[in-house]
Write a protein that holds these residues in place. Structure first.
Motif, short mmCIF file in Angstrom:
data_model
loop_
_atom_site.label_atom_id
_atom_site.label_comp_id
_atom_site.label_asym_id
_atom_site.label_seq_id
_atom_site.Cartn_x
_atom_site.Cartn_y
_atom_site.Cartn_z
N SER A 172 36.98 50.18 45.26
CA SER A 172 37.71 48.92 45.23
C SER A 172 38.87 49.00 46.21
O SER A 172 39.44 50.07 46.44
CB SER A 172 38.20 48.60 43.82
OG SER A 172 39.12 49.57 43.37
N GLY A 212 39.74 40.79 39.44
CA GLY A 212 41.11 40.85 38.93
C GLY A 212 41.77 39.50 38.88
O GLY A 212 41.30 38.51 39.45
N GLU A 286 38.71 37.75 33.21
CA GLU A 286 40.17 37.73 33.35
C GLU A 286 40.70 36.34 33.06
O GLU A 286 41.69 36.17 32.33
CB GLU A 286 40.57 38.17 34.75
CG GLU A 286 40.34 39.62 35.09
CD GLU A 286 41.55 40.48 34.76
OE1 GLU A 286 42.48 40.00 34.08
OE2 GLU A 286 41.56 41.64 35.22
N HIS A 314 37.02 48.43 32.17
CA HIS A 314 37.67 47.13 32.32
C HIS A 314 36.76 46.02 31.79
O HIS A 314 37.22 45.08 31.13
CB HIS A 314 38.00 46.90 33.78
CG HIS A 314 38.93 45.77 34.04
ND1 HIS A 314 40.07 45.53 33.29
CD2 HIS A 314 38.89 44.77 34.98
CE1 HIS A 314 40.70 44.46 33.74
NE2 HIS A 314 39.99 43.98 34.76
#
Length: 396
Positions: A172, A212, A286, A314
């Motif tokens: 990432s 994100g 998210e 995550h």
């Protein structure tokens, strides 16, 4: 839309054109790149060209568009057009490139079909092409205006702030605008194009989903290292990013584009992914967690093993944050402690009115879509994203 006379001609010639469309598109790309080699070097994905997938996607989109026009003469397939336009906008496709495509495409049609291309047939298919091209140009112009892009110049330098090895095959990258300006807003599920200069001087481009929660100054992408056959250019950008790009380096990114975005409301949701297809789903999760989405959210993911599942912790944590979130993971590894084998939704409860969002390899999405339809999910409520040329239209 399509005039009555042209619709009749297209309807009668569609079987012949459809049967020869892949030969036509193969010849078209040969002609186009011979005349304009910079397009293959700096715009088109050389891996997709080598594999033939771009040719199949173009053939599918032309055939689907023409079929739609003759079956729905007073309408046009805006969903398909917007999907293509978002991809074009992320590449910086310009309006003045459509006449170039027209020239070489119609030369290829005439060469493959020969005497069957009468002036009447040529005029009818010319009308089809310009209906599609002008619709795409209008949508792309609107997309550029929304992002403040001038003359389709989409590229902006971004600095790599940090790099993390998520798995042996996935890294990432945290990025911020090198000019110090704000990062453009994006909707969960959208992607950016990343342009890199390779050792042979080519400026190749690939799309990567944003992951994100958005911040004022940074954005993040996760890149899977794609490994093709020996000598195959497929994966050359991902290999370059993995091998050469580190903190402090610069990349050139487009604004965010893509139409796989969450619809407003509290409807029950299913977010299904496989492999690196989890990335747009992470952004959606998210957004849902931040908003406190009250409806049921079913998270489904398939991978080779827990160790190859990028951002797995995550993924689990975001699903757990949702008031009515559940996660179901399938792995090929029989010792994973999770479901084994292919995704099987027979034991996964879905609430009435579920909207589904899919991302992953085409066989995975076709299988999941079939199961969803079998469980009563409406076809209109199944949305998808394809990494690479959209072969869904060519293979439905």
């Amino acid at each position: 839309m399509l005039t009555g006379y042209s619709a009749a001609v297209v309807r009668s010639t569609l079987p012949a054109v459809g049967a020869a469309i892949e030969d036509i598109t193969e010849l078209f790309y040969g002609k186009l790149f011979a005349a304009r080699p910079e397009l293959l070097r700096d715009l088109f994905n050389r891996g997709n060209q080598a594999a033939g997938t771009q040719r199949q996607a173009l053939a599918g989109s032309i055939a689907a568009f023409a079929t739609y026009l003759v079956e729905h003469p007073d309408d046009r397939p805006d969903v398909m057009l917007r999907r293509i336009a978002h991809k074009h906008a992320s590449l910086g496709v310009r309006a003045d490139q459509y006449p170039v495509v027209h020239q070489h495409l119609f030369e290829a049609i005439a060469e493959v079909l020969g005497d069957a291309v009468t002036p009447e047939v040529a005029a009818a298919w010319d009308e089809v092409y310009w209906l599609m091209a002008n619709a795409l140009t209008a949508i792309e112009s609107q997309l550029y205006a929304e992002q403040g892009v001038v003359d389709a110049d989409v590229w902006r330098p971004w600095e790599v702030v940090d790099r993390t090895e998520e798995t042996p095959a996935v890294a990432s990258f945290l990025l911020r605008p090198a000019d110090g300006g704000p990062a453009p807003a994006f909707r969960a599920g959208q992607y950016v194009s990343v342009q890199v200069q390779l050792p042979d001087g080519a400026r190749q481009v690939r799309q990567y989903s944003l992951i994100g929660a958005p911040s004022a100054t940074t954005r993040a992408i996760a890149v899977k290292k794609v490994t093709g056959a020996s000598g195959d250019p497929d994966g050359e950008v991902s290999h370059h990013l993995h091998a050469h790009v580190r903190q402090g380096d610069l990349l050139h990114l487009s604004p965010p584009y893509g139409d796989l975005v969450l619809a407003p409301g509290d409807a029950p949701l299913l977010l299904a992914s496989a492999g690196i297809g989890c990335t747009p789903m992470l952004a959606m999760l998210e957004e849902l967690a931040s908003a406190g989405h009250p409806g049921p959210v079913t998270v489904v993911h398939a991978d080779r093993s827990p160790g190859s599942h990028a951002l797995r912790a995550h993924h689990e944590a975001l699903a757990a944050k949702l008031p009515a979130g559940t996660a179901h993971f399938w792995y090929e590894d029989p010792d994973s402690g999770h479901h084994t084998g292919h995704v099987d939704l027979s034991g996964v409860p879905l609430a009435p009115g579920t909207r589904a969002y899919l991302c992953g390899p085409l066989p995975f999405m076709r299988a999941v879509r079939g199961q969803l339809l079998g469980k009563g999910v409406a076809a209109a409520d199944v949305h998808y994203e394809v990494f690479g040329p959209d072969l869904w239209l060519a293979r439905r």
